[in-house]
Design a protein around this motif. Sequence first.
Motif, PDB file in Angstrom:
ATOM      1  N   TYR A 100     -12.533 -33.428  30.286  1.00 50.93           N
ATOM      2  CA  TYR A 100     -13.602 -34.140  30.998  1.00 50.93           C
ATOM      3  C   TYR A 100     -14.357 -35.061  30.030  1.00 50.93           C
ATOM      4  O   TYR A 100     -14.635 -36.217  30.355  1.00 50.93           O
ATOM      5  CB  TYR A 100     -14.592 -33.172  31.628  1.00 50.93           C
ATOM      6  N   ARG A 106     -19.070 -36.614  31.351  1.00 52.40           N
ATOM      7  CA  ARG A 106     -19.943 -35.732  30.571  1.00 52.40           C
ATOM      8  C   ARG A 106     -20.678 -34.711  31.432  1.00 52.40           C
ATOM      9  O   ARG A 106     -20.853 -33.568  31.028  1.00 52.40           O
ATOM     10  CB  ARG A 106     -20.913 -36.576  29.760  1.00 52.40           C
ATOM     11  N   ASP A 107     -21.119 -35.115  32.619  1.00 55.46           N
ATOM     12  CA  ASP A 107     -21.846 -34.178  33.484  1.00 55.46           C
ATOM     13  C   ASP A 107     -20.952 -33.026  33.920  1.00 55.46           C
ATOM     14  O   ASP A 107     -21.386 -31.872  33.943  1.00 55.46           O
ATOM     15  CB  ASP A 107     -22.406 -34.908  34.712  1.00 55.46           C
ATOM     16  N   LYS A 108     -19.707 -33.334  34.273  1.00 57.69           N
ATOM     17  CA  LYS A 108     -18.775 -32.271  34.666  1.00 57.69           C
ATOM     18  C   LYS A 108     -18.468 -31.359  33.488  1.00 57.69           C
ATOM     19  O   LYS A 108     -18.356 -30.147  33.639  1.00 57.69           O
ATOM     20  CB  LYS A 108     -17.483 -32.872  35.229  1.00 57.69           C
ATOM     21  N   LEU A 110     -20.414 -30.741  30.883  1.00 61.38           N
ATOM     22  CA  LEU A 110     -21.609 -29.940  30.616  1.00 61.38           C
ATOM     23  C   LEU A 110     -21.736 -28.801  31.625  1.00 61.38           C
ATOM     24  O   LEU A 110     -22.032 -27.658  31.256  1.00 61.38           O
ATOM     25  CB  LEU A 110     -22.857 -30.823  30.644  1.00 61.38           C
ATOM     26  N   GLU A 111     -21.488 -29.103  32.894  1.00 57.02           N
ATOM     27  CA  GLU A 111     -21.551 -28.070  33.930  1.00 57.02           C
ATOM     28  C   GLU A 111     -20.541 -26.959  33.660  1.00 57.02           C
ATOM     29  O   GLU A 111     -20.853 -25.774  33.774  1.00 57.02           O
ATOM     30  CB  GLU A 111     -21.267 -28.707  35.288  1.00 57.02           C
TER      31      GLU A 111
END
Length: 134
Positions: A100, A106-108, A110-111
């Motif tokens: 990712y 980046r958001d995916k 981090l999640e």
Amino acid sequence: SAESRWNRWNACRLCGQRYHGRMQWALGWACWQTYTCRDAVEYNWQRLCAMGVLGRGLKGVRRMKEALVVQEAEIATHKLLHPNSDGHRLGLMHNVAGTYMNLGLRDKALELHRHICGPNGLAAAFGATHEHTL
């Protein structure tokens, strides 16, 4: 040994150097083709390992979208074959998070890292004081 048989897909037997780039990609496909034609249940773990080799090979030539598809299929297959083996599956999820990041998601990433490192992730799989958790 089984480990040395799998290592042949990752490193040169003569010098020990890990394969990279196009060689890693070619061997990833060769490994996948070698083990996907075997239908018997006892070969499931080999197909699962071959998915990992193929995914690393695709990442080695920066084919991240294709690598992500293989990595997600690897997680789904692992969950089907080993429903109670969360520790290894978390490692596979870590690989997906890295992909990712390589794709700019980046958001995916981090999640997914939050899930891996959260209370139901590594600590639940290994214990709060295990080296993988710390």
